[in-house]
Scaffold this motif. Sequence first.
Motif, PDB file in Angstrom:
ATOM      1  N   TRP A   1      33.492 -68.960 -12.019  1.00  0.00           N
ATOM      2  CA  TRP A   1      32.288 -68.944 -12.409  1.00  0.00           C
ATOM      3  C   TRP A   1      31.231 -67.756 -11.983  1.00  0.00           C
ATOM      4  N   GLU A   2      31.362 -67.800 -10.720  1.00  0.00           N
ATOM      5  CA  GLU A   2      30.666 -66.786  -9.865  1.00  0.00           C
ATOM      6  C   GLU A   2      31.047 -65.503 -10.310  1.00  0.00           C
ATOM      7  N   ALA A   3      32.389 -65.169 -10.125  1.00  0.00           N
ATOM      8  CA  ALA A   3      32.905 -63.788 -10.570  1.00  0.00           C
ATOM      9  C   ALA A   3      32.716 -63.473 -11.875  1.00  0.00           C
ATOM     10  N   LYS A   4      32.341 -64.150 -12.904  1.00  0.00           N
ATOM     11  CA  LYS A   4      32.329 -63.833 -14.315  1.00  0.00           C
ATOM     12  C   LYS A   4      30.595 -63.992 -14.474  1.00  0.00           C
ATOM     13  N   THR A   5      30.025 -64.378 -13.639  1.00  0.00           N
ATOM     14  CA  THR A   5      28.264 -64.507 -14.104  1.00  0.00           C
ATOM     15  C   THR A   5      27.565 -63.834 -13.084  1.00  0.00           C
ATOM     16  N   ASN A   6      26.322 -63.830 -12.962  1.00  0.00           N
ATOM     17  CA  ASN A   6      25.286 -63.603 -12.086  1.00  0.00           C
ATOM     18  C   ASN A   6      24.948 -64.564 -10.986  1.00  0.00           C
ATOM     19  N   SER A   7      25.564 -65.925 -10.870  1.00  0.00           N
ATOM     20  CA  SER A   7      25.337 -66.820 -10.341  1.00  0.00           C
ATOM     21  C   SER A   7      24.869 -66.691  -8.876  1.00  0.00           C
ATOM     22  N   ARG A   8      26.016 -66.005  -8.451  1.00  0.00           N
ATOM     23  CA  ARG A   8      25.964 -65.689  -6.649  1.00  0.00           C
ATOM     24  C   ARG A   8      24.872 -65.071  -6.422  1.00  0.00           C
ATOM     25  N   TYR A   9      24.586 -63.747  -7.401  1.00  0.00           N
ATOM     26  CA  TYR A   9      23.377 -63.064  -6.981  1.00  0.00           C
ATOM     27  C   TYR A   9      22.016 -63.784  -7.189  1.00  0.00           C
ATOM     28  N   GLU A  10      22.037 -64.613  -8.235  1.00  0.00           N
ATOM     29  CA  GLU A  10      20.911 -65.309  -8.460  1.00  0.00           C
ATOM     30  C   GLU A  10      20.620 -66.332  -7.227  1.00  0.00           C
ATOM     31  N   ARG A  11      21.668 -66.959  -6.538  1.00  0.00           N
ATOM     32  CA  ARG A  11      21.519 -67.604  -5.317  1.00  0.00           C
ATOM     33  C   ARG A  11      21.230 -66.891  -4.210  1.00  0.00           C
ATOM     34  N   MET A  12      21.415 -65.844  -4.166  1.00  0.00           N
ATOM     35  CA  MET A  12      20.965 -64.928  -2.753  1.00  0.00           C
ATOM     36  C   MET A  12      19.797 -64.386  -3.149  1.00  0.00           C
TER      37      MET A  12
ATOM     38  N   GLU B   1      12.652 -57.262   0.989  1.00  0.00           N
ATOM     39  CA  GLU B   1      13.458 -56.028   0.998  1.00  0.00           C
ATOM     40  C   GLU B   1      14.992 -56.647   0.410  1.00  0.00           C
ATOM     41  N   ALA B   2      15.487 -57.376   0.959  1.00  0.00           N
ATOM     42  CA  ALA B   2      16.847 -58.241   0.625  1.00  0.00           C
ATOM     43  C   ALA B   2      16.823 -58.674  -0.858  1.00  0.00           C
ATOM     44  N   LEU B   3      15.444 -59.089  -1.410  1.00  0.00           N
ATOM     45  CA  LEU B   3      15.321 -59.550  -2.714  1.00  0.00           C
ATOM     46  C   LEU B   3      15.659 -58.285  -3.587  1.00  0.00           C
TER      47      LEU B   3
ATOM     48  N   ALA C   1      22.477 -57.355  -8.685  1.00  0.00           N
ATOM     49  CA  ALA C   1      22.792 -58.024 -10.008  1.00  0.00           C
ATOM     50  C   ALA C   1      22.658 -57.093 -11.359  1.00  0.00           C
ATOM     51  N   GLU C   2      21.470 -56.161 -11.239  1.00  0.00           N
ATOM     52  CA  GLU C   2      21.648 -55.349 -12.302  1.00  0.00           C
ATOM     53  C   GLU C   2      22.784 -54.411 -12.547  1.00  0.00           C
TER      54      GLU C   2
END
Length: 725
Positions: free
Chosen positions: A92-103, A114-116, A123-124
Amino acid sequence: MKKPSNVHYLPTYRTDEVIDAELVSDEEYARLTSQKAKAFERYRGYQRDVVTVVRWSRWAATHDRTTTFAKAILRNLLYVPAGAGVLLRRVWEAKTNSRYERMMRRAEAAGDYEALGEWEERAEHAKQRRHARTMDWLTAPWQLLKAAFASIVGFILVLLMLGVFLSLATDDWSRALAPIEGVLSAIEWTVWLIAVVWGPLVLVGPWIGLLYLWHLGRRTDVAALGWLRSSTQDEVGVMVTADAIVRALQHLNIPAMTRAFKGGWLPRFDLTPTREGQGAFKGYRAIFDLPLGVTPDMVADKGNVLATNLHRNAVEVWPSDYGKEKGGKPGFVNLYVADAGVMDKPTPEYPLLHTGIGDVFTGVPVGITQRGDVVKFVLFGGNFVFGGQPGQGKSNAARVVMAGAALDPLCELRVHVFAGNGDFDAYAQRLTRYHKGATPEHALLATEHLRDLFDEVERRENLLAELGAKKLTRPLADQHPDLRPIVAMFSECHELFGDKDCGEEAAELAIRVVKRGRKTGVITGYDTQSSRTDAIPSQLVENVGINGCFAVKTWRSNDGFLGDGSFAAGIRATELRFNVDRGTMVATGVSDELFEIVRTFFIEVNDDTGWDAAADIIDRAMAQLAPGTATSGDRPLPQLEASRDLLADLDQVLDIDPVPAGEVIGALRTLAPTWRPYKDLTVPKLVAALAEHGIKVPATKNKYPVDPITVREAMARRSAGPDAE
């Protein structure tokens, strides 16, 4: 009708109701009664068997091992769905942006804009790449067909060309199709091989998949499976993963940290939990950051809660400020968690008990850390202080240090014990000075000794300058016996520094010796029960290289022995348990770590018989001494002055002109610095003392000048005797 004597009525029962009876003979009655008795005994036997089976079955079902075994089976079965969940989450994380949203949520909670921005950009880009891949898949079938057709046609043409070349080479045109026939044979053989292997693969494949899912579930610390862990896993395995630390931090009840976790913050690990230690002394070390508004000392303040959350005793969990360590990072916590029960294991035997030599330049063994590493005190350039509550191991630690120094063939030892105990009696033949007792005379002797040590520091500084050396080294000490290292121990030093007459001067001298003696090989050590200023000077504690604190009750005592700010930095001997952790100290200056938990070696002594294992160590030390190293009897012991002649001293310090009484007192103290009456002398006391000898001192502008002529006249009268005119 009367019943015959040789017959009996044998009743017939239906449940509990007698429904009939018949007459039987004695033999028949006995036979039937015996059968019923046997049947009843057989029934009781069956009943006992059933009860036994039930009892043992209940015992087996409720036994700890059975419970652990059942938990292990259930736990391993549940690893498979847990692993499937891990795999699905990864997909799911590989196919969606959930990982980037969590970070992004984590960076926003931490205030790291800056990290945000960086994660938003990532993510973009991930969305754009995913869109590009989707568009590629729309045209992929037609492209694949075209590529496959072109490849097949090209491959056939190549085979035909090979066939033509082969026919020309052999002059046999029937071989023109041989390459194509060979490829067809290879395809046929491959299909046959796949048909043979496919069956086992189909059978084994699901099991391989299940094994992989089990492996994923086992490697992942799933909170829902926590109740299925065995007690051993809870005690030792809870620190294996970072998730256990995160869960422990989530329940510290620190408001700023709780808000950060709710906002999606998670700690960054500079060092994930790593196994450390040797043999039976092991644990885990981790280094992680903290959210805004939380400091390492806040975590240290919650040490008991953190230890409980990690299933440890408080003395087995030590969080400290990583920013105060060499090469550390501000805002990070250096956490060490020992295996459960490490503090209860006995320390190994003293390494130098039967063999070996000591070296004050490279270090003498004193104890072990929680990781099982041997701790060495580098005495040269590193004076030491031991403090703590009575009976917690200070004297033994001092004995261990002095035993290591005694085994250095070049080292000279001196000991003051301001008590009447015999802790160092076994060391006597190795000591050039050994004084015991809590008397004012001993305090005066020790003060004079400190003055001698300071003079020795100055002498050595001048000698080293003449030799062109910046500091003493072992080769220099070997070549010059008058530069051999000196280790002077002041045990129960609160009696010295608390002396009303000598304490202040002794404190000043001790501080000066510590500050200037570092490069000259003049080493001092102190142990005391109190951290008050009149028990041990704060400047002395701050300037020694090695500080050891055994169990104490308050942060003031903690900082009094380890230095100001130690408690706030997580260096806390208050966590040590009185009497339980006897022989364990929090030590600084003994390693690259901010502090170490040192469990000192024990040199055994029998209080009933007087036997002391140190005696054998000292005998061996005496046998391996280097020529020129001083021991007992090589240096004359100082003697306290029993009396002084005031008139004779005045005759010595006065010339021919009258001198104000205040200056005379200063001259007398310079002449006899250890004579206590001169230390207490004042102008009125001096005037009164001279009056007793018939010398009248005039006031003369309140300076009370002492005339040397009147002093010498008084001496002459005294010499002539009472009958002289």
